[in-house]
Motif scaffolding. Structure first.
Motif, PDB file in Angstrom:
ATOM      1  N   ASN A   1      -2.841  15.230  -2.519  1.00  0.00           N
ATOM      2  CA  ASN A   1      -1.800  15.037  -1.516  1.00  0.00           C
ATOM      3  C   ASN A   1      -0.444  15.512  -2.010  1.00  0.00           C
ATOM      4  O   ASN A   1       0.384  15.971  -1.217  1.00  0.00           O
ATOM      5  CB  ASN A   1      -1.731  13.569  -1.109  1.00  0.00           C
ATOM      6  N   ALA A   2      -0.173  15.410  -3.301  1.00  0.00           N
ATOM      7  CA  ALA A   2       1.079  15.950  -3.843  1.00  0.00           C
ATOM      8  C   ALA A   2       1.127  17.460  -3.649  1.00  0.00           C
ATOM      9  O   ALA A   2       2.175  18.021  -3.289  1.00  0.00           O
ATOM     10  CB  ALA A   2       1.197  15.599  -5.330  1.00  0.00           C
ATOM     11  N   LEU A   3      -0.020  18.113  -3.862  1.00  0.00           N
ATOM     12  CA  LEU A   3      -0.096  19.552  -3.629  1.00  0.00           C
ATOM     13  C   LEU A   3       0.154  19.868  -2.156  1.00  0.00           C
ATOM     14  O   LEU A   3       0.863  20.818  -1.811  1.00  0.00           O
ATOM     15  CB  LEU A   3      -1.470  20.069  -4.065  1.00  0.00           C
TER      16      LEU A   3
ATOM     17  N   ALA B   1       0.859  -1.203   0.000  1.00  0.00           N
ATOM     18  CA  ALA B   1       0.000   0.000   0.000  1.00  0.00           C
ATOM     19  C   ALA B   1       0.884   1.237   0.000  1.00  0.00           C
ATOM     20  O   ALA B   1       1.002   1.954   1.009  1.00  0.00           O
ATOM     21  CB  ALA B   1      -0.937  -0.016   1.198  1.00  0.00           C
ATOM     22  N   ALA B   2       1.539   1.513  -1.132  1.00  0.00           N
ATOM     23  CA  ALA B   2       2.530   2.595  -1.201  1.00  0.00           C
ATOM     24  C   ALA B   2       1.904   3.959  -0.929  1.00  0.00           C
ATOM     25  O   ALA B   2       2.472   4.778  -0.206  1.00  0.00           O
ATOM     26  CB  ALA B   2       3.210   2.582  -2.572  1.00  0.00           C
ATOM     27  N   VAL B   3       0.727   4.215  -1.513  1.00  0.00           N
ATOM     28  CA  VAL B   3       0.097   5.528  -1.343  1.00  0.00           C
ATOM     29  C   VAL B   3      -0.343   5.742   0.101  1.00  0.00           C
ATOM     30  O   VAL B   3      -0.139   6.821   0.683  1.00  0.00           O
ATOM     31  CB  VAL B   3      -1.094   5.686  -2.301  1.00  0.00           C
ATOM     32  N   ALA B   4      -0.940   4.718   0.701  1.00  0.00           N
ATOM     33  CA  ALA B   4      -1.386   4.850   2.088  1.00  0.00           C
ATOM     34  C   ALA B   4      -0.205   5.091   3.015  1.00  0.00           C
ATOM     35  O   ALA B   4      -0.271   5.921   3.936  1.00  0.00           O
ATOM     36  CB  ALA B   4      -2.150   3.603   2.513  1.00  0.00           C
ATOM     37  N   ARG B   5       0.902   4.397   2.788  1.00  0.00           N
ATOM     38  CA  ARG B   5       2.095   4.616   3.610  1.00  0.00           C
ATOM     39  C   ARG B   5       2.644   6.015   3.400  1.00  0.00           C
ATOM     40  O   ARG B   5       3.092   6.669   4.352  1.00  0.00           O
ATOM     41  CB  ARG B   5       3.155   3.568   3.274  1.00  0.00           C
ATOM     42  N   ALA B   6       2.607   6.503   2.154  1.00  0.00           N
ATOM     43  CA  ALA B   6       3.090   7.865   1.889  1.00  0.00           C
ATOM     44  C   ALA B   6       2.208   8.898   2.574  1.00  0.00           C
ATOM     45  O   ALA B   6       2.693   9.926   3.064  1.00  0.00           O
ATOM     46  CB  ALA B   6       3.138   8.109   0.386  1.00  0.00           C
ATOM     47  N   ARG B   7       0.891   8.625   2.626  1.00  0.00           N
ATOM     48  CA  ARG B   7       0.001   9.541   3.324  1.00  0.00           C
ATOM     49  C   ARG B   7       0.309   9.577   4.816  1.00  0.00           C
ATOM     50  O   ARG B   7       0.269  10.635   5.450  1.00  0.00           O
ATOM     51  CB  ARG B   7      -1.452   9.128   3.068  1.00  0.00           C
ATOM     52  N   CYS B   8       0.638   8.416   5.372  1.00  0.00           N
ATOM     53  CA  CYS B   8       1.043   8.379   6.778  1.00  0.00           C
ATOM     54  C   CYS B   8       2.324   9.176   6.992  1.00  0.00           C
ATOM     55  O   CYS B   8       2.455   9.920   7.976  1.00  0.00           O
ATOM     56  CB  CYS B   8       1.232   6.943   7.242  1.00  0.00           C
TER      57      CYS B   8
END
Length: 411
Positions: free
Chosen positions: A107-109, A64-71
């Motif tokens: 989220n990138a923004l 879950a790369a995106v979820a981990r990045a959000r964390c």
């Protein structure tokens, strides 16, 4: 999507962490842990929030790369709020790269906004401005538009641009009300109060009066030689000479500025600058050395002439001037606890013992002042016990990343 998770995400998007906790407080799955962490951060328990977000990142797993990045993005914002900036630039860059590669534009923004805020906190004002100008805030959600405008207002305040700060705060207010997040609305109002409050005391011709930021901006745009005790700099027109790392030279410049158009006797300078009781030959020799250093530093804007009794400011030799106008700015120390607020104004986190030492007061006296200012929302505590530090609230200092899920209201 799990209805409880979606409802909690919507509650966090609206700035309601208690409602979010009601829905996920007893759950230990990855998404619930992440939302609990965000809720705790919004409440102000940063240590517990950091632990929950890290547990969530591990629970999501490597797939879950995106979820981990959000964390990681939430953890980065917690680090910003607690002023733990080491390694933060790389962490934000890595999270942004993941969002860009997976098409998570919002989220990138948000990662770019946090990067700009980090640069502002570390003093890279121009880089922060360039990063914010490159962001198209018109396509962002209302809460992010508010954060974008708050950061621009913070830059304008640091650069003594009152009109630009006021325009940015107007945009921030509209966006904050559009988001419905009470914390953002309060943040904007707090910055507006700061903009309207007295910013400095002006000492000129023996008189002292309070100035607002608009008045300071107007003064700095003249040819007056301004000895700025708020920034520890000397400025004349577009030329600014920073003496922040040379405090002795600044104290010497301020003494000469306060005495202008007269001079300051050598004995008075020895007592004020070196704390010497008598101006013996060794002190006089040291004073001549420091005067020479100050003369070299101020050469672009002013000169220093020796008089029979001491020293006085004079027009600079490199810039012809028929006359010299001098003004001294100091923090508005006649306001309650202004000396304490002046120490905290740089955004750094101070321990209470360091503040007490710097101000020359007892710990008990200082704690009463801090409690009073904290009750007014003008200072805040970070950490607990011996690790507690104090700082002033900065623009966009609220952990509001609520985009761990793809709930429509979180966009």
């Amino acid at each position: 999507m799990d209805p409880s998770i979606e409802a909690a995400a919507r509650a966090l998007a609206a700035g309601d962490p208690l409602s979010a906790l009601n829905r996920v407080a007893l759950r230990d799955d990855a998404a619930a842990l992440a939302l609990r962490g965000i809720a705790m951060a919004q409440i102000g328990d940063m240590a517990r929030a950091r632990g929950l977000v890290r547990r969530a990142a591990r629970a999501f797993g490597a797939q879950a790369a995106v979820a981990r990045a959000r964390c990681r993005l939430v953890e980065a914002e917690i680090a910003l709020a607690t002023r733990k900036l080491a390694g933060l630039e790389q962490a934000l860059d890595d999270a942004q790269a993941v969002f860009d590669s997976h098409g998570d534009g919002v989220n990138a923004l948000y990662a770019r906004l946090l990067q700009a805020r980090r640069r502002l906190l570390t003093g890279d004002v121009e880089q922060a401005r360039a990063a914010l100008v490159a962001i198209d805030a018109a396509v962002a959600p209302p809460a992010m538009r508010a954060l974008h405008a708050l950061l621009l207002a913070g830059i304008a305040l640091r650069q003594m641009q009152a009109r630009s700060a006021r325009l940015a705060l107007d945009r921030a207010a509209r966006a904050a009300h559009g988001s419905g997040v009470a914390a953002l609305i309060a943040e904007v109002e707090g910055m507006r109060r700061a903009l309207a409050a007295p910013t400095a005391c002006l000492h000129v011709d023996g008189a002292v009066r309070l100035l607002r930021l608009d008045d300071v901006e107007a003064l700095l745009n003249t040819s007056t030689l301004v000895i700025d005790g708020c920034r520890h700099a000397v400025q004349s027109g577009a030329t600014t000479i920073s003496l922040a790392r040379r405090p002795l030279l600044f104290r010497l410049a301020r003494a000469l500025g306060e005495a202008w158009p007269g001079d300051v006797p050598r004995a008075a300078l020895v007592q004020r600058i070196f704390r010497g009781k008598a101006a013996d030959e060794s002190y006089r020799a040291r004073l001549r050395v420091e005067i020479g250093r100050l003369r070299a530093a101020l050469r672009p804007v002013a000169g220093i002439r020796a008089t029979a009794a001491g020293y006085a400011l004079a027009p600079g030799v490199d810039i012809p001037a028929p006359a010299l106008a001098v003004a001294v700015l100091t923090p508005p120390v006649d306001l309650p606890n202004a000396d304490l607020l002046a120490l905290l104004a740089d955004g750094e986190a101070w321990s209470s013992s360091a503040l007490a030492l710097a101000l020359g007061v007892s710990q008990r006296t200082l704690q009463r002042a801090l409690d009073s200012l904290a009750g007014q929302g003008r200072v805040r505590a970070l950490g607990r016990g011996r690790a507690r530090r104090w700082t002033v609230p900065q623009g966009a200092d609220i952990t509001t990343n609520f985009l761990l899920t793809d709930a429509p209201a979180a966009a």
